[in-house]
Scaffold this motif. Structure first.
Motif, short mmCIF file in Angstrom:
data_model
loop_
_atom_site.label_atom_id
_atom_site.label_comp_id
_atom_site.label_asym_id
_atom_site.label_seq_id
_atom_site.Cartn_x
_atom_site.Cartn_y
_atom_site.Cartn_z
N VAL A 65 0.86 -1.20 0.00
CA VAL A 65 0.00 0.00 0.00
C VAL A 65 0.90 1.25 0.00
CG1 VAL A 65 -1.81 1.26 1.23
CG2 VAL A 65 -1.80 -1.24 1.27
N LEU A 392 -11.57 -5.54 1.33
CA LEU A 392 -10.55 -5.00 2.23
C LEU A 392 -9.54 -6.05 2.68
CD1 LEU A 392 -12.69 -2.63 4.46
CD2 LEU A 392 -10.67 -1.97 3.15
N ARG A 430 -7.27 -0.17 -1.14
CA ARG A 430 -6.96 1.02 -0.33
C ARG A 430 -6.62 2.23 -1.18
NH1 ARG A 430 -6.78 -3.48 2.09
NH2 ARG A 430 -7.06 -3.69 4.34
N LEU A 440 -11.15 3.17 2.99
CA LEU A 440 -10.68 2.40 4.16
C LEU A 440 -11.83 1.97 5.06
CD1 LEU A 440 -7.47 4.40 5.17
CD2 LEU A 440 -7.66 2.38 3.73
#
Ligand code: HEM
Length: 527
Positions: A65, A392, A430, A440
């Protein structure tokens, strides 16, 4: 005397110089660590980004990320020159669709991947290539879409919920004890998968939390394979050839246990089938192994058919299904339960939906309430919550591909053979540019359109089951089983999260929680 004195002085000076060089090296290392600590990637001469990989190995997914945020959707990096590591990291949805679907043939070379998994999966569907993969894929799709296999999944998935999962949660709630829910779900998924695949009851999910040799061997093998993925291919191949290093030994020992037990299952099944003397029947108690062993007409090519009727093929297929199904589904469920516990409004909305389904059924409510696979068409919000959890917390957070020919990705990145392409589904979830400013947040609503149905545009962005011709064949099975578990557990029980626990993913092939998910189980009180 003079010469003795000067020799002594010379030695002292040499030692002093050595200490000085050593001290300077330490100072330099400390300076480098302090100076580069905040940099996402540091490129060193000769070893390339290897030190950065090592430094971030414990938080590898969050590191992808950071990379995406620092450098944009796609970046090319070099590993050490001796390790043949040239990495393209991408989380750009245009590139992902191109690699997995539009031009998947250029990224379908699985040699490195198959080598890393060989001891465990052999030539199974996940690792096979070329015509053997095409033939296997055709049979697998037909099998998983057939009524008989859909019945097996729905029936056995529910049976383990009813006879093992709910009784265990009920026992835990009476004891008021704390339990690792991730462990419970892993055990549930192991028992369910073994029952669906081999028609055997393994009773791994039990209040005494018994050990299980195959489950342990699978865990050991996964750990060893993760290590193979992290080091240059030549390293682990050398260790294997020279029979050195604990990792390769652990993998070999795990492989032997798995081979021995699966061979037993196959032999028993053959005897049972001879004794029964009939072809698989839609209403009969059966399993995937029996369906595969009875499959004499699924393949026209005689050579392929012969290959698909060997014990080696049954072994590779069953182990592949077991490995592909267990950890992925159980870890998705763990992240799902944690997400709804930290977002209580979602749990309340799921309960509301379940109440509606029960009220429409017009039957007497018996406790504990267990839902059928047929009830699942009404579980739109639950489906959306599972998708949000998969977005997620994708069970396979990184997909690894190797290009066969030169290519250019939609964002202009040039690709050549020998590179390793890493797709980070974890990082893609993300990215504000893909999912919006609230990327998020856990919001099942993003999967539901205005008319209250599932939003197909959002669905097309879900990469957690991969995309294109090589996507997950067990996707429907996973959703059926996850909804069987989630609906029964949420309707009958409530979990209290143990305070102060640190929930984070552990570096593994599937996205598990590092310290498990510690909860206290409470029976739900109905008014
Ligand atoms: C939530 C649960 C699951 C998730 C997130 C998931 C995800 C995935 C992903 C991402 C792939 C592509 C892997 C790659 O290309 O490297 C895959 C492939 C595969 N999955 Fe699943 N999976 C799940 C459950 C299952 C189940 C229940 C089965 C049942 C047997 C299964 C069987 C397979 C097989 C056989 C493949 C290989 C397909 C091929 O290469 O043609 N998966 N899965």
């Amino acid at each position: 005397m003079d010469s003795h004195y000067s020799k002594l002085m010379e030695k002292c000076t040499q030692s002093y110089n050595l200490v000085l060089v050593f001290f300077c090296l330490i100072l330099f290392a400390v300076w480098c660590i302090l100076h580069y600590r905040k940099q996402v990637i540091v490129r060193w001469p000769i070893v390339g980004i290897l030190p950065s990989i090592m430094l971030n190995a414990h938080r590898i997914y969050d590191w992808t990320v950071d990379i995406s945020k620092a450098f944009g959707g796609t970046i090319i990096e070099r590993g050490p020159f001796f390790g043949r590591l040239e990495i393209v990291h991408t989380c750009d949805p245009r590139n992902i669709k191109y690699i997995l679907a539009t031009n998947y043939e250029n990224f379908n070379d699985r040699q490195d991947y198959s080598d890393a998994f060989d001891t465990l999966l052999g030539d199974g569907l996940l690792t096979a290539t070329s015509n053997f993969w095409i033939a296997q894929r055709r049979v697998a799709r037909m099998t998983f879409n057939s009524k008989i296999v859909r019945n097996i999944i729905a029936h056995k998935g529910k049976e383990v919920v009813q006879h093992a999962l709910l009784p265990m949660l009920s026992h835990l709630s009476k004891e008021s004890s704390v339990v690792d829910l991730q462990d419970v779900l892993m055990r549930y998924m192991f028992d369910t998968s073994v029952d669906i695949i081999f028609g055997k009851k393994s009773n791994y999910l039990s209040t005494s939390f018994p050990p299980n040799e195959i489950a342990k061997a699978m865990d050991d093998a996964s750990e060893a394979i993760l290590f193979r993925h992290l080091v240059p291919i030549s390293w682990w191949k050398l260790c294997r050839r020279l029979k050195i290093g604990s990792n390769e030994k652990k993998l070999e020992a795990a492989g032997m246990i798995i081979d021995r037990d699966i061979a037993k299952y196959i032999n028993v099944k053959r005897d049972e089938m001879v004794a029964k003397g009939t072809k698989v029947d839609e209403y009969e108690e059966t399993d995937l192994l029996e369906v595969y062993m009875s499959n004499k007409d699924g393949e026209k090519d005689e050579l392929m058919l012969a290959k698909m009727l060997t014990d080696k093929f049954f072994r590779d297929t069953c182990v592949t299904f077991l490995v592909a199904a267990r950890d992925t589904t159980a870890s998705t469920l763990s992240w799902f339960f944690w997400s709804i516990l930290t977002n209580p409004y979602v749990e309340a909305k799921i309960l509301e939906e379940l109440e509606l389904i029960i009220s429409k059924k017009n039957t007497m409510k018996k406790h504990p309430v267990i839902f059928d696979a047929d009830d699942q068409t009404g579980m739109v919000y639950l489906h959306a919550a599972l998708c949000e959890s998969l977005r997620l917390w994708p069970a396979v957070p990184l997909l690894r591909k190797t290009p066969t020919n030169d290519d250019v990705l939609p964002d202009g990145t040039v690709i050549w053979p020998g590179m390793t392409v890493i797709i980070s589904c974890y990082a893609m979830a993300r990215m504000e540019g893909v999912w919006g400013k609230d990327c998020l947040e856990f919001k099942p609503e993003r999967w539901i359109s205005e008319d209250g149905k599932l939003n197909h545009e959002a669905m097309s962005k879900l990469v957690s089951f991969s995309l294109g011709p090589r996507n997950c064949v067990g996707k429907d099975m996973a959703f059926v089983v996850m909804k069987l578990v989630a609906s029964a557990v949420i309707y009958n029980f409530h979990f209290e999260l143990l305070e102060g626990q640190h929930i984070a993913p552990t570096p593994a092939i599937t996205l598990k929680m590092m310290n498990g998910l510690m909860v206290r189980v409470r029976e739900r009180v109905f008014s």
